[in-house]
Enzyme design. Structure first.
Site, mmCIF file in Angstrom:
data_model
loop_
_atom_site.group_PDB
_atom_site.id
_atom_site.type_symbol
_atom_site.label_atom_id
_atom_site.label_comp_id
_atom_site.label_asym_id
_atom_site.label_seq_id
_atom_site.Cartn_x
_atom_site.Cartn_y
_atom_site.Cartn_z
ATOM 1 N N LYS A 9 0.824 -1.200 0.000
ATOM 2 C CA LYS A 9 0.000 0.000 0.000
ATOM 3 C C LYS A 9 0.868 1.264 0.000
ATOM 4 C CE LYS A 9 -3.839 -2.238 2.401
ATOM 5 N NZ LYS A 9 -4.676 -2.190 3.620
ATOM 6 N N TYR A 49 -12.130 -3.199 -3.655
ATOM 7 C CA TYR A 49 -12.674 -3.223 -2.300
ATOM 8 C C TYR A 49 -14.203 -3.310 -2.279
ATOM 9 C CZ TYR A 49 -8.052 -2.279 -0.401
ATOM 10 O OH TYR A 49 -6.724 -2.370 -0.045
ATOM 11 N N ASN A 112 -1.672 -0.097 7.122
ATOM 12 C CA ASN A 112 -1.142 -1.382 7.589
ATOM 13 C C ASN A 112 -0.234 -2.052 6.557
ATOM 14 O OD1 ASN A 112 -3.051 -2.336 5.795
ATOM 15 N ND2 ASN A 112 -4.309 -3.326 7.334
ATOM 16 N N HIS A 115 -1.880 -5.530 1.538
ATOM 17 C CA HIS A 115 -3.136 -6.251 1.336
ATOM 18 C C HIS A 115 -2.776 -7.593 0.731
ATOM 19 C CE1 HIS A 115 -7.110 -7.393 -0.133
ATOM 20 N NE2 HIS A 115 -6.465 -7.795 -1.210
ATOM 21 N N GLU A 126 -9.138 -10.872 -7.722
ATOM 22 C CA GLU A 126 -8.257 -9.728 -7.471
ATOM 23 C C GLU A 126 -7.109 -9.672 -8.472
ATOM 24 O OE1 GLU A 126 -8.981 -9.253 -2.669
ATOM 25 O OE2 GLU A 126 -7.072 -10.027 -3.368
#
Length: 142
Positions: A9, A49, A112, A115, A126
């Site tokens: 990310k 998402y 975080n 993913h 995905e």
């Protein structure tokens, strides 16, 4: 062989952590078969998402994931999804064990760092959002 998607990310890319994170996954015995950097736009973020669309954090998630470049990678191997998720750690870095990506490198529950696909079925979907089959390389890892 099972495939899974990893996204580093914006917070991870901006801190120069893509190489370290990719290396951690390769050390698990997973084979890197696709890699690219991109700036995710709102359309792609919405597709990626979509399962979280009704959740209260969705808008903030889209804003964050589109705030800077990401690294997208496809790994292949036996139990790839499970191995990668274990190596990533809990979603909240504060609850992640040391030695996991999020436990060592994550900032907070939003930033975080990574993913990873949560199932083999979701991984297929995905991966198709970020890579065509012709962009995934088949080779013998030695």
């Amino acid at each position: 062989m099972e495939r899974t998607l990893l996204l580093v990310k914006p917070d991870g890319v901006n801190r120069g952590l893509s190489g370290e994170i990719l290396g951690r996954m390769e050390k698990l015995g997973l084979k890197l078969i696709g890699l690219r950097m991109l700036q995710m736009d709102a359309v792609l973020a919405d597709k990626h998402y979509a399962p979280h669309r009704a959740r209260p954090f969705f808008k903030d998630l889209v804003t964050y994931i589109t705030s800077g470049p990401i690294t997208a990678a496809v790994f292949e191997g036996e139990n790839a999804v499970e191995k990668m998720r274990k190596a990533m750690g809990a979603t909240d870095p504060a609850k992640s064990e040391k030695g996991t990506v999020r436990g060592d490198l994550g900032i907070d529950i939003e930033q975080n760092t990574v993913h990873g696909s949560d199932s083999a079925e979701n991984a297929k979907h995905e991966i198709s959002l970020f890579f065509s089959e012709s962009e995934l390389v088949n080779y013998d890892r030695r």
